[in-house]
Design a protein around this motif. Structure first.
Motif, PDB file in Angstrom:
ATOM      1  N   GLY A  38       0.799  -1.215   0.000  1.00 60.84           N
ATOM      2  CA  GLY A  38       0.000   0.000   0.000  1.00 60.84           C
ATOM      3  C   GLY A  38       0.833   1.267   0.000  1.00 60.84           C
ATOM      4  O   GLY A  38       0.574   2.199  -0.773  1.00 60.84           O
ATOM      5  N   ALA A  39       1.856   1.319   0.848  1.00 59.92           N
ATOM      6  CA  ALA A  39       2.681   2.528   0.945  1.00 59.92           C
ATOM      7  C   ALA A  39       3.546   2.703  -0.295  1.00 59.92           C
ATOM      8  O   ALA A  39       3.792   3.834  -0.737  1.00 59.92           O
ATOM      9  CB  ALA A  39       3.547   2.471   2.201  1.00 59.92           C
ATOM     10  N   ILE A  40       4.010   1.599  -0.875  1.00 59.59           N
ATOM     11  CA  ILE A  40       4.820   1.681  -2.094  1.00 59.59           C
ATOM     12  C   ILE A  40       3.971   2.189  -3.251  1.00 59.59           C
ATOM     13  O   ILE A  40       4.396   3.047  -4.034  1.00 59.59           O
ATOM     14  CB  ILE A  40       5.417   0.301  -2.424  1.00 59.59           C
TER      15      ILE A  40
ATOM     16  N   GLU B  39      -7.334   8.896   2.598  1.00 55.81           N
ATOM     17  CA  GLU B  39      -7.418   7.603   3.273  1.00 55.81           C
ATOM     18  C   GLU B  39      -6.153   6.778   3.026  1.00 55.81           C
ATOM     19  O   GLU B  39      -5.644   6.122   3.936  1.00 55.81           O
ATOM     20  CB  GLU B  39      -8.655   6.854   2.776  1.00 55.81           C
ATOM     21  N   TRP B  40      -5.673   6.834   1.802  1.00 58.89           N
ATOM     22  CA  TRP B  40      -4.448   6.111   1.445  1.00 58.89           C
ATOM     23  C   TRP B  40      -3.255   6.690   2.203  1.00 58.89           C
ATOM     24  O   TRP B  40      -2.378   5.965   2.686  1.00 58.89           O
ATOM     25  CB  TRP B  40      -4.227   6.233  -0.062  1.00 58.89           C
ATOM     26  N   GLY B  41      -3.231   7.997   2.337  1.00 54.69           N
ATOM     27  CA  GLY B  41      -2.148   8.649   3.064  1.00 54.69           C
ATOM     28  C   GLY B  41      -2.142   8.280   4.537  1.00 54.69           C
ATOM     29  O   GLY B  41      -1.076   8.113   5.143  1.00 54.69           O
ATOM     30  N   VAL B  42      -3.331   8.137   5.125  1.00 52.17           N
ATOM     31  CA  VAL B  42      -3.419   7.736   6.533  1.00 52.17           C
ATOM     32  C   VAL B  42      -2.842   6.340   6.724  1.00 52.17           C
ATOM     33  O   VAL B  42      -2.089   6.076   7.673  1.00 52.17           O
ATOM     34  CB  VAL B  42      -4.884   7.797   7.015  1.00 52.17           C
ATOM     35  N   ARG B  43      -3.180   5.422   5.803  1.00 52.40           N
ATOM     36  CA  ARG B  43      -2.640   4.064   5.908  1.00 52.40           C
ATOM     37  C   ARG B  43      -1.120   4.063   5.732  1.00 52.40           C
ATOM     38  O   ARG B  43      -0.404   3.295   6.382  1.00 52.40           O
ATOM     39  CB  ARG B  43      -3.301   3.162   4.864  1.00 52.40           C
ATOM     40  N   THR B  44      -0.625   4.927   4.853  1.00 50.39           N
ATOM     41  CA  THR B  44       0.826   5.028   4.656  1.00 50.39           C
ATOM     42  C   THR B  44       1.507   5.572   5.907  1.00 50.39           C
ATOM     43  O   THR B  44       2.570   5.097   6.320  1.00 50.39           O
ATOM     44  CB  THR B  44       1.129   5.925   3.448  1.00 50.39           C
ATOM     45  N   ASP B  45       0.886   6.563   6.536  1.00 54.81           N
ATOM     46  CA  ASP B  45       1.422   7.108   7.785  1.00 54.81           C
ATOM     47  C   ASP B  45       1.457   6.039   8.874  1.00 54.81           C
ATOM     48  O   ASP B  45       2.416   5.957   9.650  1.00 54.81           O
ATOM     49  CB  ASP B  45       0.577   8.302   8.228  1.00 54.81           C
TER      50      ASP B  45
END
Length: 362
Positions: free
Chosen positions: A47-49, A70-76
């Motif tokens: 996900g972060a990649i 939402e994607w940024g929160v999961r990356t954080d």
């Protein structure tokens, strides 16, 4: 291959090689398509990649703002977990070092060093090997007062320390139940014994395997997941980045001999070929390999796998059903015939019956 799968592969290639994604794939993509891609990325452990790749797209074809947030929160979250895992690994190496015990860091966290953004290589645990001092390591973890031991199998024990899962390996591979692993485990130990850098390294620092070790270990680990659990895109990224980072430093002849001796050449060649074809690994960085059915491997890797949950009886039934549904994979990764595979699996479950009835982690 579905469009979300194509989009994900493009984003992952961009994330690991820092290259621009194929813009045409993303033109006209709506919120639903982007959500499917982000969900697939999370399930594949990338996900972060993929988020890094998405950020390289022109603004006008990036996903809707809410999807990005939402994607940024999961990356954080992945970055925070990585920071905690790193802190725990460093503390453990220091504590073990005070007892004169060296700690080798295996798999995920060590491989994170090869990624453009190490914190974006997602990992669920910290895998360590204490060079034959597993028992004393368990005592030290208990003495630290905050380690919660909650799992034991023939290969490693599991503890949670400061919220981080730690797998303390008795053996490097599953020598008790998988026939190729006894030979490969002995080969890996020989490589460790002959590694002059490890022999002279201080005991209070995190140690990492040499390239010859990881070439065999990472491939066998990926093939084990393909056969008994699930191989995900993250493991293919690991192999691609490892090969790229260690061009000219790997004994490919020794690796090929090990694969041939355990009859894993065809399976290993398929994985390498997939890394070249689907992730863009430069063939010059790869070991020699024969062309294989990479499309079938990628279908297996990218397939949607609902988590196995429910009562112990339901979990046991679903795991049995899953086992027999993967019969075409087993000859690749477990040489010796299908009957032998069934027998080894039964023996493993009898050794630890709880595993057959334990739901997947959420």
């Amino acid at each position: 291959m579905t469009r979300p799968q194509q989009m994900l592969l493009s984003l992952v290639r961009s994330g690991i090689w820092r290259s621009a994604p194929e813009k045409a794939l993303f033109e006209g993509a709506g919120e639903e398509l982007w959500r499917s891609t982000a969900s697939l990325a999370a399930a594949q452990g990338v996900g972060a990649i993929a988020f890094d790749g998405m950020a390289m797209l022109p603004p006008d074809i990036q996903p809707p703002r809410m999807v990005q947030l939402e994607w940024g929160v999961r990356t954080d979250t992945a970055e925070r977990i990585y920071a905690r895992q790193t802190a725990v690994a460093e503390e453990l190496a220091s504590v073990f070092g005070q007892e004169g015990i060296k700690m080798l860091l295996l798999k995920g966290m060590g491989l994170a060093r090869l990624y453009p953004v190490p914190a974006h290589r997602e990992s669920g645990d910290v895998d360590i090997y204490l060079f034959g001092r597993h028992g004393r390591g368990e005592e030290i973890l208990a003495e630290m007062g905050k380690a919660n031991a909650h799992g034991v199998n023939l290969k490693h024990s599991e503890s949670t320390y400061k919220g981080i899962l730690v797998e303390n390996h008795r053996t490097l591979l599953d020598v008790a139940t998988l026939s190729p692993d006894a030979y490969l485990n002995a080969t890996l130990l020989e490589i460790l014994d002959s590694d002059a850098e490890l022999s002279s390294a201080p005991a209070d620092k995190i140690l990492f395997p040499c390239p010859d070790f990881d070439m065999i270990f990472l491939m066998r680990h990926a093939l084990m997941h393909l056969g008994t659990q699930e191989m995900v895109l993250r493991q293919l990224c690991d192999i691609a980045l490892f090969l790229q980072a260690n061009r000219g430093a790997i004994d490919f002849d020794g690796y090929r001999r090990a694969m041939a001796r355990t009859r894993l050449t065809r399976a290993a060649d398929t994985v390498v070929a997939a890394a070249v074809e689907y992730l863009g690994l430069d063939p010059r960085d790869a070991p020699p390999y024969a062309g294989q059915d990479t499309a079938r491997l990628m279908r297996e890797i990218l397939s949607v796998r609902p988590k196995i949950t429910g009562s112990p009886a339901r979990v046991a039934w679903l795991r049995t059903k899953k086992f027999f549904s993967k019969h075409y994979v087993y000859p690749l990764v477990y040489p010796g015939g299908y009957a032998g595979i069934v027998w080894r699996t039964v023996k493993e479950k009898l050794a630890d019956p709880r595993k057959a009835c334990t739901p997947d982690k959420r």
